[in-house]
Scaffold this motif. Structure first.
Motif, PDB file in Angstrom:
ATOM      1  N   LEU A   1      -7.370   7.612   0.494  1.00  0.00           N
ATOM      2  CA  LEU A   1      -6.279   8.560   0.250  1.00  0.00           C
ATOM      3  C   LEU A   1      -4.941   7.819   0.238  1.00  0.00           C
ATOM      4  O   LEU A   1      -4.738   6.915   1.036  1.00  0.00           O
ATOM      5  CB  LEU A   1      -6.308   9.605   1.372  1.00  0.00           C
ATOM      6  CG  LEU A   1      -5.683  10.965   1.169  1.00  0.00           C
ATOM      7  CD1 LEU A   1      -6.243  11.673  -0.056  1.00  0.00           C
ATOM      8  CD2 LEU A   1      -5.937  11.819   2.405  1.00  0.00           C
ATOM      9  N   LEU A   2      -4.033   8.264  -0.651  1.00  0.00           N
ATOM     10  CA  LEU A   2      -2.696   7.662  -0.673  1.00  0.00           C
ATOM     11  C   LEU A   2      -1.837   8.308   0.416  1.00  0.00           C
ATOM     12  O   LEU A   2      -1.310   9.397   0.240  1.00  0.00           O
ATOM     13  CB  LEU A   2      -2.055   7.870  -2.054  1.00  0.00           C
ATOM     14  CG  LEU A   2      -0.640   7.307  -2.205  1.00  0.00           C
ATOM     15  CD1 LEU A   2      -0.610   5.792  -2.058  1.00  0.00           C
ATOM     16  CD2 LEU A   2      -0.048   7.732  -3.546  1.00  0.00           C
TER      17      LEU A   2
ATOM     18  N   ALA B   1       5.642  10.259   7.029  1.00  0.00           N
ATOM     19  CA  ALA B   1       4.223  10.617   6.990  1.00  0.00           C
ATOM     20  C   ALA B   1       3.635  10.442   5.588  1.00  0.00           C
ATOM     21  O   ALA B   1       2.499  10.827   5.333  1.00  0.00           O
ATOM     22  CB  ALA B   1       4.023  12.041   7.481  1.00  0.00           C
ATOM     23  N   GLY B   2       4.420   9.913   4.666  1.00  0.00           N
ATOM     24  CA  GLY B   2       3.910   9.638   3.322  1.00  0.00           C
ATOM     25  C   GLY B   2       3.587  10.898   2.544  1.00  0.00           C
ATOM     26  O   GLY B   2       2.651  10.936   1.760  1.00  0.00           O
ATOM     27  N   MET B   3       4.367  11.958   2.743  1.00  0.00           N
ATOM     28  CA  MET B   3       4.087  13.226   2.071  1.00  0.00           C
ATOM     29  C   MET B   3       4.900  13.408   0.805  1.00  0.00           C
ATOM     30  O   MET B   3       4.458  14.078  -0.130  1.00  0.00           O
ATOM     31  CB  MET B   3       4.389  14.377   3.021  1.00  0.00           C
ATOM     32  CG  MET B   3       3.507  14.327   4.245  1.00  0.00           C
ATOM     33  SD  MET B   3       3.601  15.848   5.147  1.00  0.00           S
ATOM     34  CE  MET B   3       1.910  16.032   5.626  1.00  0.00           C
ATOM     35  N   ILE B   4       6.104  12.893   0.796  1.00  0.00           N
ATOM     36  CA  ILE B   4       6.951  12.984  -0.395  1.00  0.00           C
ATOM     37  C   ILE B   4       7.640  11.643  -0.625  1.00  0.00           C
ATOM     38  O   ILE B   4       7.754  10.832   0.289  1.00  0.00           O
ATOM     39  CB  ILE B   4       8.043  14.080  -0.281  1.00  0.00           C
ATOM     40  CG1 ILE B   4       8.957  13.809   0.928  1.00  0.00           C
ATOM     41  CG2 ILE B   4       7.434  15.466  -0.186  1.00  0.00           C
ATOM     42  CD1 ILE B   4      10.241  14.648   0.945  1.00  0.00           C
TER      43      ILE B   4
ATOM     44  N   LEU C   1       3.212  13.765  -2.603  1.00  0.00           N
ATOM     45  CA  LEU C   1       2.016  12.932  -2.479  1.00  0.00           C
ATOM     46  C   LEU C   1       0.854  13.785  -1.943  1.00  0.00           C
ATOM     47  O   LEU C   1       1.062  14.933  -1.564  1.00  0.00           O
ATOM     48  CB  LEU C   1       2.327  11.726  -1.580  1.00  0.00           C
ATOM     49  CG  LEU C   1       2.999  10.550  -2.316  1.00  0.00           C
ATOM     50  CD1 LEU C   1       4.255  10.967  -3.051  1.00  0.00           C
ATOM     51  CD2 LEU C   1       3.320   9.418  -1.353  1.00  0.00           C
ATOM     52  N   PRO C   2      -0.372  13.206  -1.918  1.00  0.00           N
ATOM     53  CA  PRO C   2      -1.538  14.052  -1.590  1.00  0.00           C
ATOM     54  C   PRO C   2      -1.405  14.899  -0.317  1.00  0.00           C
ATOM     55  O   PRO C   2      -1.674  16.104  -0.360  1.00  0.00           O
ATOM     56  CB  PRO C   2      -2.676  13.032  -1.460  1.00  0.00           C
ATOM     57  CG  PRO C   2      -2.278  11.949  -2.420  1.00  0.00           C
ATOM     58  CD  PRO C   2      -0.782  11.849  -2.311  1.00  0.00           C
ATOM     59  N   LEU C   3      -0.985  14.298   0.799  1.00  0.00           N
ATOM     60  CA  LEU C   3      -0.896  15.097   2.029  1.00  0.00           C
ATOM     61  C   LEU C   3       0.138  16.204   1.896  1.00  0.00           C
ATOM     62  O   LEU C   3      -0.092  17.347   2.288  1.00  0.00           O
ATOM     63  CB  LEU C   3      -0.487  14.212   3.221  1.00  0.00           C
ATOM     64  CG  LEU C   3      -1.557  13.467   3.987  1.00  0.00           C
ATOM     65  CD1 LEU C   3      -0.960  12.927   5.281  1.00  0.00           C
ATOM     66  CD2 LEU C   3      -2.765  14.341   4.292  1.00  0.00           C
ATOM     67  N   GLY C   4       1.294  15.862   1.340  1.00  0.00           N
ATOM     68  CA  GLY C   4       2.364  16.843   1.174  1.00  0.00           C
ATOM     69  C   GLY C   4       1.944  17.975   0.245  1.00  0.00           C
ATOM     70  O   GLY C   4       2.194  19.146   0.514  1.00  0.00           O
ATOM     71  N   TYR C   5       1.268  17.609  -0.842  1.00  0.00           N
ATOM     72  CA  TYR C   5       0.899  18.641  -1.811  1.00  0.00           C
ATOM     73  C   TYR C   5      -0.184  19.569  -1.262  1.00  0.00           C
ATOM     74  O   TYR C   5      -0.235  20.743  -1.611  1.00  0.00           O
ATOM     75  CB  TYR C   5       0.460  18.009  -3.139  1.00  0.00           C
ATOM     76  CG  TYR C   5       0.512  19.006  -4.267  1.00  0.00           C
ATOM     77  CD1 TYR C   5       1.691  19.723  -4.521  1.00  0.00           C
ATOM     78  CD2 TYR C   5      -0.593  19.277  -5.049  1.00  0.00           C
ATOM     79  CE1 TYR C   5       1.743  20.673  -5.533  1.00  0.00           C
ATOM     80  CE2 TYR C   5      -0.546  20.222  -6.071  1.00  0.00           C
ATOM     81  CZ  TYR C   5       0.627  20.924  -6.303  1.00  0.00           C
ATOM     82  OH  TYR C   5       0.683  21.863  -7.282  1.00  0.00           O
TER      83      TYR C   5
ATOM     84  N   LYS D   1      -4.233   3.793  14.590  1.00  0.00           N
ATOM     85  CA  LYS D   1      -4.849   5.073  14.230  1.00  0.00           C
ATOM     86  C   LYS D   1      -4.223   6.231  15.011  1.00  0.00           C
ATOM     87  O   LYS D   1      -3.947   7.298  14.447  1.00  0.00           O
ATOM     88  CB  LYS D   1      -6.353   5.017  14.487  1.00  0.00           C
ATOM     89  CG  LYS D   1      -7.071   4.091  13.512  1.00  0.00           C
ATOM     90  CD  LYS D   1      -8.563   4.193  13.642  1.00  0.00           C
ATOM     91  CE  LYS D   1      -9.209   3.288  12.583  1.00  0.00           C
ATOM     92  NZ  LYS D   1     -10.661   3.390  12.583  1.00  0.00           N
ATOM     93  N   PHE D   2      -4.023   6.017  16.332  1.00  0.00           N
ATOM     94  CA  PHE D   2      -3.389   7.075  17.139  1.00  0.00           C
ATOM     95  C   PHE D   2      -1.997   7.392  16.619  1.00  0.00           C
ATOM     96  O   PHE D   2      -1.607   8.555  16.496  1.00  0.00           O
ATOM     97  CB  PHE D   2      -3.292   6.636  18.611  1.00  0.00           C
ATOM     98  CG  PHE D   2      -4.585   6.749  19.357  1.00  0.00           C
ATOM     99  CD1 PHE D   2      -5.351   7.919  19.278  1.00  0.00           C
ATOM    100  CD2 PHE D   2      -5.046   5.708  20.157  1.00  0.00           C
ATOM    101  CE1 PHE D   2      -6.552   8.025  19.980  1.00  0.00           C
ATOM    102  CE2 PHE D   2      -6.241   5.807  20.849  1.00  0.00           C
ATOM    103  CZ  PHE D   2      -7.002   6.967  20.761  1.00  0.00           C
ATOM    104  N   LYS D   3      -1.234   6.352  16.327  1.00  0.00           N
ATOM    105  CA  LYS D   3       0.150   6.537  15.870  1.00  0.00           C
ATOM    106  C   LYS D   3       0.191   7.334  14.564  1.00  0.00           C
ATOM    107  O   LYS D   3       0.978   8.267  14.420  1.00  0.00           O
ATOM    108  CB  LYS D   3       0.824   5.172  15.663  1.00  0.00           C
ATOM    109  CG  LYS D   3       1.525   4.646  16.878  1.00  0.00           C
ATOM    110  CD  LYS D   3       2.708   3.750  16.460  1.00  0.00           C
ATOM    111  CE  LYS D   3       3.751   3.631  17.554  1.00  0.00           C
ATOM    112  NZ  LYS D   3       3.203   3.130  18.839  1.00  0.00           N
ATOM    113  N   ASP D   4      -0.674   6.931  13.612  1.00  0.00           N
ATOM    114  CA  ASP D   4      -0.689   7.634  12.327  1.00  0.00           C
ATOM    115  C   ASP D   4      -1.182   9.073  12.474  1.00  0.00           C
ATOM    116  O   ASP D   4      -0.651   9.989  11.847  1.00  0.00           O
ATOM    117  CB  ASP D   4      -1.565   6.871  11.312  1.00  0.00           C
ATOM    118  CG  ASP D   4      -0.817   5.690  10.686  1.00  0.00           C
ATOM    119  OD1 ASP D   4       0.440   5.744  10.660  1.00  0.00           O
ATOM    120  OD2 ASP D   4      -1.468   4.735  10.230  1.00  0.00           O
ATOM    121  N   ALA D   5      -2.191   9.266  13.320  1.00  0.00           N
ATOM    122  CA  ALA D   5      -2.734  10.623  13.509  1.00  0.00           C
ATOM    123  C   ALA D   5      -1.651  11.535  14.088  1.00  0.00           C
ATOM    124  O   ALA D   5      -1.480  12.679  13.644  1.00  0.00           O
ATOM    125  CB  ALA D   5      -3.951  10.592  14.417  1.00  0.00           C
TER     126      ALA D   5
END
Ligand SMILES: [Zn+2]
Length: 576
Positions: free
Chosen positions: A6-7, A29-32, A43-47, A527-531
């Motif tokens: 996933l991007l 968070a890489g959403m937009i 981006l994928p998560l944001g959309y 992983k914890f930080k990103d989650a």
């Protein structure tokens, strides 16, 4: 979904371009990502979040009997010229020409388009009521786009338009939309308030704004702690203490419990112009003073009287005068109008301009005003004895702690909010200018009565973040989270850990739960930080120690509460 596929370009640092928390976190968070000022890529998560909000909106709009349509984004100028908004809208309307030199604009809203459709297609009362909605991209060329999706130029919006034959029907349609909006924002997991609002540029007879409460909100909302009354600042009314009245027609009635009226006195106040200076100089509270503001509203010049400790609300006054803006005159203009330097204006002996007094002045006696002469104030001034206002009206700003105008024991608080939805009862504004009529059962034509209803989809997403985050990142309400669960295998070297994690992933997916599987070859800390940053509501933590005992930990992102669950049971039941 496998995280590695996933991007999700998360960032460790706060990007410099972002001013508000929702914007920063969406970028981190890489959403937009920003493409140009006020224009963003989702981006994928944001959309996924956008799509979640849209589907809640669709379900509730459909349930309320509205029908989904899709209008163009590029709109011909003729329609906008018909309503006069081609000129009124100014630079916010992004205009363009086609190859034949015809004028178009990018749609900032669709009243013209939908009214045009209805005037062509609806002929009879039998075809009404109707409610059409769309979820679509709009463009408003904001002078200062900022705060990410909160105030972008291009944005996703749900807009709906209702059409009725009579007032009762129109109010019923309005009420349905109001109820649908309550359901939509509740289902999005937001803490919000519908507030009575001003009708502004779109016009119409009444309207509500749906405000998500957040300290970072751009708008101030006045809200009663007792009866639930809420309004925006332009509309909010504080109560005027019911007391005695000095109106000649009330003399001798039971309203008269009036203090003694003292004789008018002149007081030399050298160089004392501000309310504060005069109050200190004379040795009284500021609320004993009445300030006289000389204001231009449209073509008119008026004197506005406001209690010394209160503030004029320019928009309320402008509305009263029937114009869009009310402004203080410059000192030179004040001197020209009143004959005295600015700071010494007063209502006694003021000639040639109407006096509008705020309602709070009605009950005042023996107050202090400017003397319309340099260095002069008047003491013990009284209404109707010394001067008579042409009009009393609510023209002041409500303050924290003012008494509620709708109930007996409430006090008003001022809270901050983000406007995510807006409902207007438009009346016949557009049907009259564009000639949208229907024939009644006797074949007589009438104008169709309209309402319009908007929801900012991206703004709802931003508001959800403003309301739900902590120092580590986002905390999505479950209903709009991009995924419900993230699985974190902590030791990627261990086949047991990875195997169990993948089994859980597949088990949950089979149950229709939206799962993100962090299969990246990263350290546990990353992983914890990103989650935490991307804010998935549940983290399933798969570690060496637990797996030996056949258990994993489930951490709830919002509360950080951790519980142990048997792997078998989790796969079997999908219960988190
Ligand atoms: Zn109240």
């Amino acid at each position: 979904m496998y995280y590695s596929k996933l991007l999700i370009p998360t960032l460790r640092e706060y990007p410099g371009e972002a001013e508000v928390i929702s914007h920063r976190l969406m970028l981190r968070a890489g959403m937009i990502r920003r493409l140009a000022a006020g224009i963003y890529n989702y981006l994928p998560l944001g959309y996924r979040v956008i799509r979640k909000i849209e589907s809640i909106i669709r379900e509730e709009m459909d349930r309320a009997g509205a029908q989904e349509v899709f209008f163009p984004m590029v709109l011909p100028a003729e329609l906008w010229r018909e309503t006069g908004r081609w000129d009124q809208y100014g630079k916010e309307l992004l205009r363009l020409k086609d190859r034949n030199d015809r004028d178009f604009c990018l749609g900032p809203t669709h009243e013209e388009v939908v009214t045009d459709l209805i005037r062509r297609e609806v002929k009879s009362y039998r075809q009404l009521p109707l409610n059409l909605y769309q979820i679509q991209t709009k463009f408003r060329d904001e002078i200062r786009p900022r705060f990410g999706l909160m105030r972008g130029r291009e944005f996703i919006m749900k807009d709906a338009y209702s059409f009725d034959t009579d007032e009762t029907g129109a109010e019923k349609s309005y009420r349905k939309m109001y109820d649908a909006y309550m359901a939509i924002f509740r289902r999005c997991g937001l803490t919000f308030k519908p507030v009575e609002a001003d009708t502004g540029l779109i016009g119409g007879s009444f309207s509500h704004e749906f405000m998500v409460l957040a300290d970072t909100g751009e708008e101030a909302i006045v809200s009663c702690d007792s009866c639930g009354y809420a309004a925006n600042m332009e509309k909010a009314e504080g109560r005027v203490a019911a007391g005695f009245s000095l109106r000649p027609q009330d003399v001798g009635t039971d309203l008269q419990v009036c203090p003694e009226l003292l004789p008018l006195e002149k007081k030399i106040t050298p160089g004392k112009k501000s309310v504060e200076d005069v109050a200190v100089f004379i040795g009284v509270e500021e609320e004993r003073l009445v300030k006289t503001l000389i204001i231009r509203g449209g073509e008119r010049i008026v004197a506005a009287l406001i209690r010394g400790d209160h503030e004029l609300h320019e928009i309320k006054l402008a509305k009263l005068l029937g114009c869009t803006e009310a402004q203080l005159l410059s000192p030179a203009e004040v001197e020209e109008v009143t004959g005295a330097p600015s700071g010494f204006s007063g209502p006694v002996g003021l000639k040639g301009i109407p006096i509008i007094a705020d309602l709070a002045i009605k009950d005042m006696v023996n107050f202090i005003v400017g003397g319309n002469e340099r260095d002069l104030h008047l003491l013990n001034v009284n209404l109707f004895r010394d001067f008579a206002p042409d009009q009393f009206a609510d023209i002041r700003k409500v303050r924290e702690g003012d008494e509620c105008s709708r109930c007996d024991n409430g006090n008003l608080a001022i809270v901050r909010g983000i406007e995510v939805g807006h409902t207007f009862k438009l009346g016949t504004k557009y049907s009259e200018t564009m000639g949208a009529t229907y024939l009644d059962e006797h074949g007589r034509p009438h104008f169709i009565i309209m309402g319009c209803y908007g929801i900012g989809v991206g703004r709802t997403m931003a508001a959800a973040i403003e309301q739900n985050h902590d120092k580590d990142g986002l905390i999505w309400p479950s209903s709009i989270a991009p995924y419900k669960v993230i699985i974190l295998p902590l030791n990627m070297e261990s086949e047991k850990v990875y195997g169990a994690a993948e089994a859980i992933y597949k088990g949950l997916e089979e149950k229709g739960i939206e799962v993100l599987f962090d299969d990246r070859n990263e350290r546990a800390g990353v992983k914890f930080k990103d989650a935490d940053l991307i804010g998935i509501p549940y983290q399933v933590i798969v570690g060496d120690k637990g797996i030996k005992r056949g258990i994993v930990e489930i951490k709830e992102r919002a509360t950080r509460a951790v519980k142990e669950v048997e792997v078998e049971k989790l796969i079997l039941t999908g219960e988190l």
